[in-house]
Design a protein around this motif. Structure first.
Motif, PDB file in Angstrom:
ATOM      1  N   ALA A  47       0.824  -1.206   0.000  1.00  0.00           N
ATOM      2  CA  ALA A  47       0.000   0.000   0.000  1.00  0.00           C
ATOM      3  C   ALA A  47       0.858   1.256   0.000  1.00  0.00           C
ATOM      4  CB  ALA A  47      -0.935   0.000   1.205  1.00  0.00           C
ATOM      5  N   VAL A  48       1.983   1.222   0.730  1.00  0.00           N
ATOM      6  CA  VAL A  48       2.874   2.385   0.793  1.00  0.00           C
ATOM      7  C   VAL A  48       3.677   2.504  -0.498  1.00  0.00           C
ATOM      8  CG1 VAL A  48       4.735   3.491   2.078  1.00  0.00           C
ATOM      9  CG2 VAL A  48       3.005   2.145   3.290  1.00  0.00           C
ATOM     10  N   ALA A  49       4.136   1.364  -1.028  1.00  0.00           N
ATOM     11  CA  ALA A  49       4.877   1.403  -2.287  1.00  0.00           C
ATOM     12  C   ALA A  49       4.031   1.986  -3.407  1.00  0.00           C
ATOM     13  CB  ALA A  49       5.354  -0.001  -2.653  1.00  0.00           C
ATOM     14  N   MET A  50       2.710   1.715  -3.391  1.00  0.00           N
ATOM     15  CA  MET A  50       1.820   2.237  -4.419  1.00  0.00           C
ATOM     16  C   MET A  50       1.403   3.679  -4.141  1.00  0.00           C
ATOM     17  SD  MET A  50       1.597  -0.435  -6.401  1.00  0.00           S
ATOM     18  CE  MET A  50       0.128  -0.435  -7.410  1.00  0.00           C
ATOM     19  N   SER A  51       1.308   4.041  -2.854  1.00  0.00           N
ATOM     20  CA  SER A  51       0.876   5.391  -2.465  1.00  0.00           C
ATOM     21  C   SER A  51       1.786   5.891  -1.351  1.00  0.00           C
ATOM     22  CB  SER A  51      -0.582   5.386  -2.000  1.00  0.00           C
ATOM     23  OG  SER A  51      -1.435   4.919  -3.019  1.00  0.00           O
ATOM     24  N   PRO A  52       2.896   6.550  -1.688  1.00  0.00           N
ATOM     25  CA  PRO A  52       3.869   6.954  -0.671  1.00  0.00           C
ATOM     26  C   PRO A  52       3.306   7.867   0.418  1.00  0.00           C
ATOM     27  CG  PRO A  52       4.830   7.113  -2.863  1.00  0.00           C
ATOM     28  CD  PRO A  52       3.372   6.833  -3.051  1.00  0.00           C
ATOM     29  N   GLU A  53       2.188   8.548   0.159  1.00  0.00           N
ATOM     30  CA  GLU A  53       1.624   9.414   1.195  1.00  0.00           C
ATOM     31  C   GLU A  53       1.152   8.604   2.401  1.00  0.00           C
ATOM     32  OE1 GLU A  53      -1.670   8.604  -1.853  1.00  0.00           O
ATOM     33  OE2 GLU A  53       0.453   9.169  -1.881  1.00  0.00           O
ATOM     34  N   GLN A  54       1.042   7.286   2.260  1.00  0.00           N
ATOM     35  CA  GLN A  54       0.665   6.432   3.380  1.00  0.00           C
ATOM     36  C   GLN A  54       1.877   5.939   4.169  1.00  0.00           C
ATOM     37  OE1 GLN A  54      -2.298   3.406   2.301  1.00  0.00           O
ATOM     38  NE2 GLN A  54      -2.655   4.505   0.389  1.00  0.00           N
TER      39      GLN A  54
END
Length: 425
Positions: A47-54
């Motif tokens: 999830a973080v790799a796809m959306s760094p804001e997380q």
């Protein structure tokens, strides 16, 4: 990872003297560049790799700069190059469709690659790309007798069309109707905090928890790959095959063509860098500091990839050979180096025998690890090839493909050639 056979009746693997230096250099740079992007997918949940804001780390200061470097100079650029080069290998191995013997070798090669991909993705790391390449290659092999021009036109046209669809979608997530914008942003943020923390805890809990977490991510990503990403990968492979047939990868086009591609790609890269910098400095709490234009420009990595490739081709074919000596050995062992990267990174971040650093390593520290792995592979690749004909996994893949044990060790004569710096050894 390129094989070349000698004919339709007696098939032999590629000899060292048949290797194409520019392809090895490009493949070596590509496999190293891919690690810079993949590092976050090893160090943090999908999830973080796809959306760094997380990310569990604040995206400010050095963290923001480290992430900016990946997004601008590496993200999608090197996997695009790697996909194009895989298209070249399909042609070099399979030749014309009228040659059934080489076609059988190519099919066996792709099927074994698919098996490697299944094991790699399910047991080690969800981000495997080998299965996607094997699946895509089964389609591209049907097109290997096409001429360069239609391959280039279809491949580039489809790639740019998909990029434009992506760019329009990304722009609408910021500038579209308010209801659509709110819905898309809320869906993206629904995975934050608790889900990310739970995923990190599962990875660090030991083998069963980490394996289950990896399998969950692998199922999601591979489903998207086999049913969606294939439509982006096949055109790139076609484009690579067409560019090879046209002489692009061999350095046979006029210098002005390469310079023009470098100029166009350089302009796109400069614009992307400025836009991404503005967003990075604004921070993740400020939505769309560039009104979505950073994402629009980022949707065209092909233009930057062609610039990178053009520069490396010019350096390889018109320089004193430093670039070839540095990167070609890494490219000759690209399959081994790619899977070795997985072994190193998975051991560091979530395998039970490692320190289980998942969720503990921020983006600047990830860069330190990436540079260390680059250094190791730049050193060990030529050392290995000074004694052996190919990488260990390349050897295994070829033995399985050709159905017999192939020689691995170099003869005393070829060892002497390598020691003397002979490009033919």
């Amino acid at each position: 990872m390129t094989d070349q056979t000698t004919g339709a009746t007696t098939l032999q693997p590629v000899a060292a003297r048949d290797r194409i230096a520019t392809l090895d250099v490009l493949r070596g740079v590509a496999v190293l560049g891919i690690l810079a992007v993949n590092a976050a997918a090893f160090a943090l949940p999908m999830a973080v790799a796809m959306s760094p804001e997380q990310s569990p780390f604040p995206l400010t200061g050095s963290s923001a700069v480290a992430l900016w470097t990946v997004e601008v100079f590496f993200h999608q650029k090197f996997v695009t190059l790697f996909s194009m080069l895989f298209g070249v290998s399909i042609w070099l191995v399979g030749g014309e469709r009228r040659d059934p013997a080489r076609g059988r070798v190519l099919r066996r090669r792709l099927l074994w690659l698919g098996l490697f991909g299944l094991i790699h993705g399910a047991a080690l790391w969800y981000g495997d790309i080998l299965l996607l390449y094997a699946w895509s290659g089964l389609f591209v092999m049907l097109m290997r007798s096409m001429q360069a021009r239609p391959l280039i036109l279809i491949g580039a046209g489809a790639t740019l069309a998909l990029a434009t669809i992506q760019a329009a979608t990304m722009w609408l997530t910021v500038n579209g109707p308010s209801g659509l914008v709110d819905a898309m942003n809320n869906d993206a943020m629904a995975l934050a905090d608790d889900a990310v923390a739970a995923s990190i805890a599962a990875y660090r809990s030991g083998w069963p928890g980490g394996l289950i977490e990896n399998l969950k991510a692998w199922g999601i990503l591979q489903g998207a790959s086999l049913l969606g990403y294939v439509f982006a990968t096949v055109p790139l492979m076609m484009l690579g095959m067409g560019l090879f047939k046209a002489g692009f990868f061999l350095g046979r086009l006029p210098t002005r063509v390469y310079v023009a591609l470098i100029a166009v790609g350089g302009a796109v890269l400069a614009l992307l860098g400025a836009l991404e910098w503005r967003e990075a400095m604004a921070g993740p709490s400020i939505k769309a500091a560039t009104d979505g234009w950073a994402a629009v420009v980022a949707s065209y990595p092909l233009l930057v990839t062609l610039a990178y490739a053009s520069g490396l081709i010019l350096l390889t074919t018109r320089s004193l050979g430093l670039v070839r000596r540095l990167f070609a050995p890494v490219g000759q062992m690209a399959f081994t180096n790619y899977l070795t990267q997985t072994l190193i990174m998975s051991t560091l971040f979530y395998m039970p025998w490692g320190p289980r650093l998942m969720g503990r390593v921020d983006y600047p520290e990830q860069w330190a690890i990436v540079i260390a792995v680059w250094t190791v592979q730049l050193i060990w690749s030529p050392l290995w090839l000074s004694r052996f004909r190919m990488g260990p996994l390349e050897w295994l893949w070829r033995c399985l493909t050709y159905g017999r044990r192939l020689p691995l060790r170099r003869t005393p004569r070829t060892v002497a050639q390598v020691a003397a710096g002979s490009p033919m050894a």
